[in-house]
Design a protein around this motif. Structure first.
Motif, PDB file in Angstrom:
ATOM      1  N   VAL A  12       0.833  -1.204   0.000  1.00  0.00           N
ATOM      2  CA  VAL A  12       0.000   0.000   0.000  1.00  0.00           C
ATOM      3  C   VAL A  12       0.866   1.251   0.000  1.00  0.00           C
ATOM      4  CG1 VAL A  12      -1.638   1.338   1.379  1.00  0.00           C
ATOM      5  CG2 VAL A  12      -1.993  -1.115   1.067  1.00  0.00           C
ATOM      6  N   PHE A  18      -4.718   2.581  -0.827  1.00  0.00           N
ATOM      7  CA  PHE A  18      -5.355   1.270  -0.831  1.00  0.00           C
ATOM      8  C   PHE A  18      -5.963   0.955  -2.196  1.00  0.00           C
ATOM      9  CE2 PHE A  18      -5.457   2.521   3.674  1.00  0.00           C
ATOM     10  CZ  PHE A  18      -4.872   1.400   4.249  1.00  0.00           C
ATOM     11  N   LYS A  29      -9.719  -4.145  -1.822  1.00  0.00           N
ATOM     12  CA  LYS A  29      -9.308  -2.960  -1.073  1.00  0.00           C
ATOM     13  C   LYS A  29      -9.608  -3.124   0.411  1.00  0.00           C
ATOM     14  CE  LYS A  29     -10.218   2.026  -0.821  1.00  0.00           C
ATOM     15  NZ  LYS A  29     -10.982   3.152  -1.440  1.00  0.00           N
ATOM     16  N   ALA A  30     -10.752  -3.721   0.728  1.00  0.00           N
ATOM     17  CA  ALA A  30     -11.138  -3.884   2.134  1.00  0.00           C
ATOM     18  C   ALA A  30     -10.159  -4.797   2.863  1.00  0.00           C
ATOM     19  CB  ALA A  30     -12.555  -4.451   2.219  1.00  0.00           C
ATOM     20  N   SER A  33      -6.971  -2.836   3.626  1.00  0.00           N
ATOM     21  CA  SER A  33      -7.224  -1.880   4.702  1.00  0.00           C
ATOM     22  C   SER A  33      -7.283  -2.580   6.056  1.00  0.00           C
ATOM     23  CB  SER A  33      -8.538  -1.140   4.437  1.00  0.00           C
ATOM     24  OG  SER A  33      -8.802  -0.210   5.472  1.00  0.00           O
ATOM     25  N   ARG A  34      -7.935  -3.734   6.081  1.00  0.00           N
ATOM     26  CA  ARG A  34      -8.048  -4.466   7.351  1.00  0.00           C
ATOM     27  C   ARG A  34      -6.691  -4.966   7.829  1.00  0.00           C
ATOM     28  NH1 ARG A  34     -10.769  -8.317   5.676  1.00  0.00           N
ATOM     29  NH2 ARG A  34      -9.223 -10.000   5.774  1.00  0.00           N
ATOM     30  N   THR A  37      -4.740  -2.070   9.251  1.00  0.00           N
ATOM     31  CA  THR A  37      -5.327  -1.697  10.548  1.00  0.00           C
ATOM     32  C   THR A  37      -4.906  -2.680  11.633  1.00  0.00           C
ATOM     33  OG1 THR A  37      -7.229  -0.658   9.480  1.00  0.00           O
ATOM     34  CG2 THR A  37      -7.480  -1.297  11.784  1.00  0.00           C
ATOM     35  N   ARG A  50      -5.254   8.323   6.824  1.00  0.00           N
ATOM     36  CA  ARG A  50      -6.192   8.088   5.729  1.00  0.00           C
ATOM     37  C   ARG A  50      -6.987   9.352   5.443  1.00  0.00           C
ATOM     38  NH1 ARG A  50      -5.567   3.659   8.835  1.00  0.00           N
ATOM     39  NH2 ARG A  50      -5.613   1.552   7.904  1.00  0.00           N
ATOM     40  N   LEU A  55      -3.513   9.020   0.745  1.00  0.00           N
ATOM     41  CA  LEU A  55      -2.992   8.391   1.943  1.00  0.00           C
ATOM     42  C   LEU A  55      -1.596   8.938   2.207  1.00  0.00           C
ATOM     43  CD1 LEU A  55      -3.069   4.678   2.939  1.00  0.00           C
ATOM     44  CD2 LEU A  55      -0.842   5.728   2.505  1.00  0.00           C
TER      45      LEU A  55
END
Length: 297
Positions: A12, A18, A29-30, A33-34, A37, A50, A55
């Motif tokens: 990323v 993302f 993408k999710a 991101s997860r 995180t 973000r 970003l």
């Protein structure tokens, strides 16, 4: 340490977002991101800020991306080499090369490389723009006099220079006479050309009368007797030697360096290392004479 999460964070960071990373890799993408995180939670620090459109890496994120990126690249290249049975070049090699070098030399270079390494799939893209190696997935780029870039390393493998040449019918200008010239690009107004001759520095008043998009086309127009032009010596040395064209002088401060650049890392892939060695073998001294001989050979 979650290596998968770390790898996704580096991915990323290199792509700058993302969405860009997801499009480049086909990953959701999710999921990316997860993973980032979760990595932030495990480390107890924020790595990215973000925004709605972009970003930004935090100071900690930049430090982690710089250190982890190089280590992950080495790990990836090492496992690839082991899986491939050692350091034998194989896989896809994507190269971006400038227009003139592609028109004159890259075809022979790529073909001879493909014959030598049949397990490498060579893909060359020709364009003069500065490509983003990571974003666009290139393994190596060839650039002319590139600006400094701390994300890339490389070497000069060829040097050339510009000279002013003219057809035999066109005499060297006297008494501030204006000379018809061919240029690359639109033939608009242009300042006088300053050159170095055997007698010293000289200034030539020029009037562009023909604009072409390729230096090969410019050379052809000079051969036809349209006017003078500034061209790489490697492109016209044979014409000068045969008397088809006259060399009026060297364009001052016109050294051309062709660089082979690749992402900064300690361990190169076998296919990139092999291509760099192939360039060195083709142009061992990196001179314009070698390029001229290669073009005409």
């Amino acid at each position: 340490m979650d290596l998968l999460g770390l790898a996704d964070f580096v991915l990323v960071a290199r792509h700058g977002g993302f969405g860009k990373a997801a499009r480049a890799t086909g990953r959701p993408k999710a999921t990316l991101s997860r993973r980032v995180t979760d990595l932030e939670a495990n480390l107890g620090m924020r790595l990215v800020e973000r925004g709605a459109r972009m970003l930004m890496l935090t100071e900690e994120g930049r430090a982690l991306q710089e250190r982890a990126g190089a280590l992950l690249t080495e790990l990836d290249e090492t496992t690839t080499a082991i899986a491939a049975g050692g350091d034998k070049p194989r896989g896809r090699l994507r190269v971006s090369a400038p227009l003139l070098f592609s028109q004159t030399a890259i075809g022979k270079l790529a073909a001879s490389f493909a014959l030598k390494y049949p397990e490498v799939r060579v893909e060359v893209t020709t364009e003069d723009r500065v490509v983003d190696m990571v974003e666009e997935g290139y393994d190596l780029v060839i650039r002319v006099n590139p600006d400094p870039d701390n994300t890339l390393v490389g070497r000069v493998f060829l040097r050339d220079r510009l000279v002013v040449v003219a057809p035999a019918r066109l005499e060297f200008p006297k008494n501030d006479a204006t000379v018809p010239v061919i240029v690359r690009g639109p033939p608009g107004a242009m300042d006088a050309w300053t050159i170095t001759t055997a007698a010293g520095a000289a200034s030539i008043n020029v009037k562009p009368i023909l604009g072409l998009s390729s230096l090969l086309n410019v050379r052809d127009a000079v051969r036809m007797g349209v006017g003078a032009a500034r061209l790489p010596i490697s492109l016209v040395s044979d014409d000068i030697a045969s008397g088809k064209l006259l060399k009026w002088g060297d364009v001052q401060a016109s050294e051309i360096g062709l660089w082979a650049l690749y992402p900064s890392r300690r361990l190169l892939s076998a296919r990139v290392s092999a291509f760099l060695a192939h360039l060195k073998a083709a142009f061992p001294n990196g001179t314009s004479d070698e390029l001229s001989a290669y073009i005409d050979g």
